[in-house]
Design a protein around this motif. Structure first.
Motif, PDB file in Angstrom:
ATOM      1  N   ASN A  90       0.829  -1.205   0.000  1.00  0.00           N
ATOM      2  CA  ASN A  90       0.000   0.000   0.000  1.00  0.00           C
ATOM      3  C   ASN A  90       0.862   1.253   0.000  1.00  0.00           C
ATOM      4  O   ASN A  90       1.944   1.279   0.591  1.00  0.00           O
ATOM      5  CB  ASN A  90      -0.889   0.034   1.258  1.00  0.00           C
ATOM      6  CG  ASN A  90      -1.809  -1.161   1.338  1.00  0.00           C
ATOM      7  OD1 ASN A  90      -2.846  -1.185   0.706  1.00  0.00           O
ATOM      8  ND2 ASN A  90      -1.423  -2.160   2.109  1.00  0.00           N
ATOM      9  N   ALA A  91       0.334   2.300  -0.599  1.00  0.00           N
ATOM     10  CA  ALA A  91       0.948   3.617  -0.507  1.00  0.00           C
ATOM     11  C   ALA A  91       0.206   4.381   0.575  1.00  0.00           C
ATOM     12  O   ALA A  91      -1.000   4.241   0.720  1.00  0.00           O
ATOM     13  CB  ALA A  91       0.848   4.344  -1.842  1.00  0.00           C
ATOM     14  N   GLY A  92       0.913   5.152   1.331  1.00  0.00           N
ATOM     15  CA  GLY A  92       0.252   5.938   2.370  1.00  0.00           C
ATOM     16  C   GLY A  92       1.223   6.264   3.490  1.00  0.00           C
ATOM     17  O   GLY A  92       2.413   5.953   3.426  1.00  0.00           O
ATOM     18  N   ASP A  93       0.681   6.878   4.509  1.00  0.00           N
ATOM     19  CA  ASP A  93       1.454   7.347   5.649  1.00  0.00           C
ATOM     20  C   ASP A  93       1.769   6.172   6.586  1.00  0.00           C
ATOM     21  O   ASP A  93       0.894   5.704   7.319  1.00  0.00           O
ATOM     22  CB  ASP A  93       0.654   8.428   6.378  1.00  0.00           C
ATOM     23  CG  ASP A  93       1.411   9.083   7.507  1.00  0.00           C
ATOM     24  OD1 ASP A  93       2.428   8.521   7.973  1.00  0.00           O
ATOM     25  OD2 ASP A  93       0.972  10.163   7.942  1.00  0.00           O
ATOM     26  N   VAL A  94       3.000   5.698   6.532  1.00  0.00           N
ATOM     27  CA  VAL A  94       3.407   4.542   7.337  1.00  0.00           C
ATOM     28  C   VAL A  94       3.353   4.869   8.831  1.00  0.00           C
ATOM     29  O   VAL A  94       2.961   4.030   9.636  1.00  0.00           O
ATOM     30  CB  VAL A  94       4.812   4.040   6.919  1.00  0.00           C
ATOM     31  CG1 VAL A  94       5.290   2.904   7.809  1.00  0.00           C
ATOM     32  CG2 VAL A  94       4.793   3.595   5.463  1.00  0.00           C
ATOM     33  N   THR A  95       3.698   6.102   9.197  1.00  0.00           N
ATOM     34  CA  THR A  95       3.664   6.492  10.611  1.00  0.00           C
ATOM     35  C   THR A  95       2.234   6.464  11.143  1.00  0.00           C
ATOM     36  O   THR A  95       1.987   5.986  12.250  1.00  0.00           O
ATOM     37  CB  THR A  95       4.290   7.888  10.804  1.00  0.00           C
ATOM     38  OG1 THR A  95       5.628   7.855  10.300  1.00  0.00           O
ATOM     39  CG2 THR A  95       4.311   8.282  12.264  1.00  0.00           C
ATOM     40  N   ALA A  96       1.288   6.956  10.360  1.00  0.00           N
ATOM     41  CA  ALA A  96      -0.114   6.919  10.766  1.00  0.00           C
ATOM     42  C   ALA A  96      -0.609   5.475  10.854  1.00  0.00           C
ATOM     43  O   ALA A  96      -1.350   5.112  11.776  1.00  0.00           O
ATOM     44  CB  ALA A  96      -0.979   7.724   9.793  1.00  0.00           C
ATOM     45  N   LYS A  97      -0.193   4.634   9.905  1.00  0.00           N
ATOM     46  CA  LYS A  97      -0.599   3.228   9.928  1.00  0.00           C
ATOM     47  C   LYS A  97      -0.014   2.543  11.156  1.00  0.00           C
ATOM     48  O   LYS A  97      -0.680   1.742  11.812  1.00  0.00           O
ATOM     49  CB  LYS A  97      -0.162   2.526   8.644  1.00  0.00           C
ATOM     50  CG  LYS A  97      -0.648   1.098   8.515  1.00  0.00           C
ATOM     51  CD  LYS A  97      -2.155   0.934   8.648  1.00  0.00           C
ATOM     52  CE  LYS A  97      -2.943   1.528   7.532  1.00  0.00           C
ATOM     53  NZ  LYS A  97      -4.402   1.227   7.606  1.00  0.00           N
ATOM     54  N   GLN A  98       1.225   2.855  11.491  1.00  0.00           N
ATOM     55  CA  GLN A  98       1.849   2.279  12.680  1.00  0.00           C
ATOM     56  C   GLN A  98       1.050   2.641  13.933  1.00  0.00           C
ATOM     57  O   GLN A  98       0.797   1.781  14.779  1.00  0.00           O
ATOM     58  CB  GLN A  98       3.286   2.784  12.806  1.00  0.00           C
ATOM     59  CG  GLN A  98       4.032   2.239  13.999  1.00  0.00           C
ATOM     60  CD  GLN A  98       5.474   2.719  14.052  1.00  0.00           C
ATOM     61  OE1 GLN A  98       6.018   3.191  13.064  1.00  0.00           O
ATOM     62  NE2 GLN A  98       6.083   2.596  15.205  1.00  0.00           N
ATOM     63  N   ALA A  99       0.633   3.886  14.047  1.00  0.00           N
ATOM     64  CA  ALA A  99      -0.164   4.323  15.196  1.00  0.00           C
ATOM     65  C   ALA A  99      -1.509   3.594  15.240  1.00  0.00           C
ATOM     66  O   ALA A  99      -1.984   3.199  16.312  1.00  0.00           O
ATOM     67  CB  ALA A  99      -0.374   5.832  15.152  1.00  0.00           C
ATOM     68  N   GLU A 100      -2.122   3.396  14.079  1.00  0.00           N
ATOM     69  CA  GLU A 100      -3.396   2.673  14.019  1.00  0.00           C
ATOM     70  C   GLU A 100      -3.216   1.220  14.450  1.00  0.00           C
ATOM     71  O   GLU A 100      -3.991   0.699  15.248  1.00  0.00           O
ATOM     72  CB  GLU A 100      -3.957   2.739  12.601  1.00  0.00           C
ATOM     73  CG  GLU A 100      -5.282   2.028  12.439  1.00  0.00           C
ATOM     74  CD  GLU A 100      -5.808   2.068  11.011  1.00  0.00           C
ATOM     75  OE1 GLU A 100      -6.957   1.625  10.816  1.00  0.00           O
ATOM     76  OE2 GLU A 100      -5.093   2.506  10.086  1.00  0.00           O
ATOM     77  N   ILE A 101      -2.189   0.562  13.927  1.00  0.00           N
ATOM     78  CA  ILE A 101      -1.927  -0.845  14.250  1.00  0.00           C
ATOM     79  C   ILE A 101      -1.636  -1.006  15.730  1.00  0.00           C
ATOM     80  O   ILE A 101      -2.080  -1.982  16.359  1.00  0.00           O
ATOM     81  CB  ILE A 101      -0.760  -1.366  13.385  1.00  0.00           C
ATOM     82  CG1 ILE A 101      -1.190  -1.471  11.923  1.00  0.00           C
ATOM     83  CG2 ILE A 101      -0.244  -2.704  13.907  1.00  0.00           C
ATOM     84  CD1 ILE A 101      -0.042  -1.703  10.959  1.00  0.00           C
ATOM     85  N   LEU A 102      -0.922  -0.063  16.308  1.00  0.00           N
ATOM     86  CA  LEU A 102      -0.564  -0.135  17.725  1.00  0.00           C
ATOM     87  C   LEU A 102      -1.792  -0.323  18.611  1.00  0.00           C
ATOM     88  O   LEU A 102      -1.748  -1.052  19.605  1.00  0.00           O
ATOM     89  CB  LEU A 102       0.200   1.138  18.114  1.00  0.00           C
ATOM     90  CG  LEU A 102       0.720   1.211  19.543  1.00  0.00           C
ATOM     91  CD1 LEU A 102       1.739   0.105  19.805  1.00  0.00           C
ATOM     92  CD2 LEU A 102       1.337   2.589  19.787  1.00  0.00           C
ATOM     93  N   GLY A 103      -2.904   0.278  18.229  1.00  0.00           N
ATOM     94  CA  GLY A 103      -4.135   0.163  19.006  1.00  0.00           C
ATOM     95  C   GLY A 103      -4.709  -1.242  19.063  1.00  0.00           C
ATOM     96  O   GLY A 103      -5.545  -1.540  19.933  1.00  0.00           O
ATOM     97  N   TYR A 104      -4.293  -2.120  18.187  1.00  0.00           N
ATOM     98  CA  TYR A 104      -4.800  -3.490  18.158  1.00  0.00           C
ATOM     99  C   TYR A 104      -3.912  -4.482  18.912  1.00  0.00           C
ATOM    100  O   TYR A 104      -4.362  -5.565  19.272  1.00  0.00           O
ATOM    101  CB  TYR A 104      -4.934  -3.978  16.707  1.00  0.00           C
ATOM    102  CG  TYR A 104      -6.010  -3.270  15.946  1.00  0.00           C
ATOM    103  CD1 TYR A 104      -7.347  -3.634  16.092  1.00  0.00           C
ATOM    104  CD2 TYR A 104      -5.708  -2.230  15.081  1.00  0.00           C
ATOM    105  CE1 TYR A 104      -8.340  -2.980  15.403  1.00  0.00           C
ATOM    106  CE2 TYR A 104      -6.691  -1.565  14.380  1.00  0.00           C
ATOM    107  CZ  TYR A 104      -8.010  -1.937  14.546  1.00  0.00           C
ATOM    108  OH  TYR A 104      -8.995  -1.285  13.859  1.00  0.00           O
ATOM    109  N   LEU A 105      -2.654  -4.139  19.118  1.00  0.00           N
ATOM    110  CA  LEU A 105      -1.699  -5.112  19.625  1.00  0.00           C
ATOM    111  C   LEU A 105      -1.786  -5.300  21.127  1.00  0.00           C
ATOM    112  O   LEU A 105      -2.022  -4.353  21.879  1.00  0.00           O
ATOM    113  CB  LEU A 105      -0.278  -4.692  19.235  1.00  0.00           C
ATOM    114  CG  LEU A 105      -0.036  -4.546  17.736  1.00  0.00           C
ATOM    115  CD1 LEU A 105       1.429  -4.185  17.478  1.00  0.00           C
ATOM    116  CD2 LEU A 105      -0.413  -5.806  16.980  1.00  0.00           C
ATOM    117  N   ALA A 106      -1.571  -6.535  21.557  1.00  0.00           N
ATOM    118  CA  ALA A 106      -1.603  -6.889  22.974  1.00  0.00           C
ATOM    119  C   ALA A 106      -0.199  -6.798  23.552  1.00  0.00           C
ATOM    120  O   ALA A 106       0.769  -7.204  22.919  1.00  0.00           O
ATOM    121  CB  ALA A 106      -2.141  -8.308  23.146  1.00  0.00           C
ATOM    122  N   SER A 107      -0.127  -6.277  24.753  1.00  0.00           N
ATOM    123  CA  SER A 107       1.136  -6.269  25.482  1.00  0.00           C
ATOM    124  C   SER A 107       1.002  -7.200  26.680  1.00  0.00           C
ATOM    125  O   SER A 107      -0.102  -7.558  27.088  1.00  0.00           O
ATOM    126  CB  SER A 107       1.500  -4.847  25.928  1.00  0.00           C
ATOM    127  OG  SER A 107       0.487  -4.327  26.765  1.00  0.00           O
TER     128      SER A 107
END
Length: 150
Positions: A90-107
């Motif tokens: 995909n083309a797009g803002d990788v930093t924004a995508k990283q922030a979005e993905i972070l909301g799904y991940l379990a710690s």
């Protein structure tokens, strides 16, 4: 009994696998294994800046209350790895995508710090990891495996 499902995404499509099966996959690929509606293991390649393994819902260390059940998680590292994986397609803002993905991940959590008895009005997405998994895959701009699109 919760939901169980194992799926591999390669060559632009999903394959349903036997529970826990992780065959060699052509890169780029993504493998998800949903365990009892509580844990989704996500294995992705190439790994980029990540380790190649992330979790949704709970981590095995938290779920099994055993620090040896999985390696410690680093959600920032895995969000970066998954965003780099996303950027391969995909083309797009990788930093924004990283922030979005972070909301799904379990710690990793200390099991003594969490009790369902103390939680009020828990959302379905926080109880059934297959819902969170479907939302996560949508955030990665991927189609859903048939069993998760219902």
């Amino acid at each position: 009994m919760g939901f169980f499902g194992t799926y591999a995404y390669e060559h632009g499509e999903w394959k349903t696998l036997a529970e826990g099966e992780l065959p060699p996959l052509a890169e780029p690929s993504l493998w998800i294994d949903i365990h009892d509606s509580d844990i989704t293991s996500v294995v992705y390649a190439p790994v980029g800046p990540g380790s190649g393994v992330a979790y949704l819902g709970l981590t095995p260390r938290t779920y099994f209350e055993n620090p040896n059940a999985s390696d410690p998680t680093d959600v920032l590292r895995e969000a970066a790895g998954l965003a780099a994986w996303w950027a391969l397609h995909n083309a797009g803002d990788v930093t924004a995508k990283q922030a979005e993905i972070l909301g799904y991940l379990a710690s990793d959590e200390n099991p003594d710090d969490f009790s369902l008895d103390e939680v009020q009005d828990v959302e379905d997405v926080d109880v059934f990891v297959e819902i969170k998994t479907a939302q996560f895959l949508t955030a990665l701009d991927l189609p859903l495996p048939t069993e998760l699109s219902r």
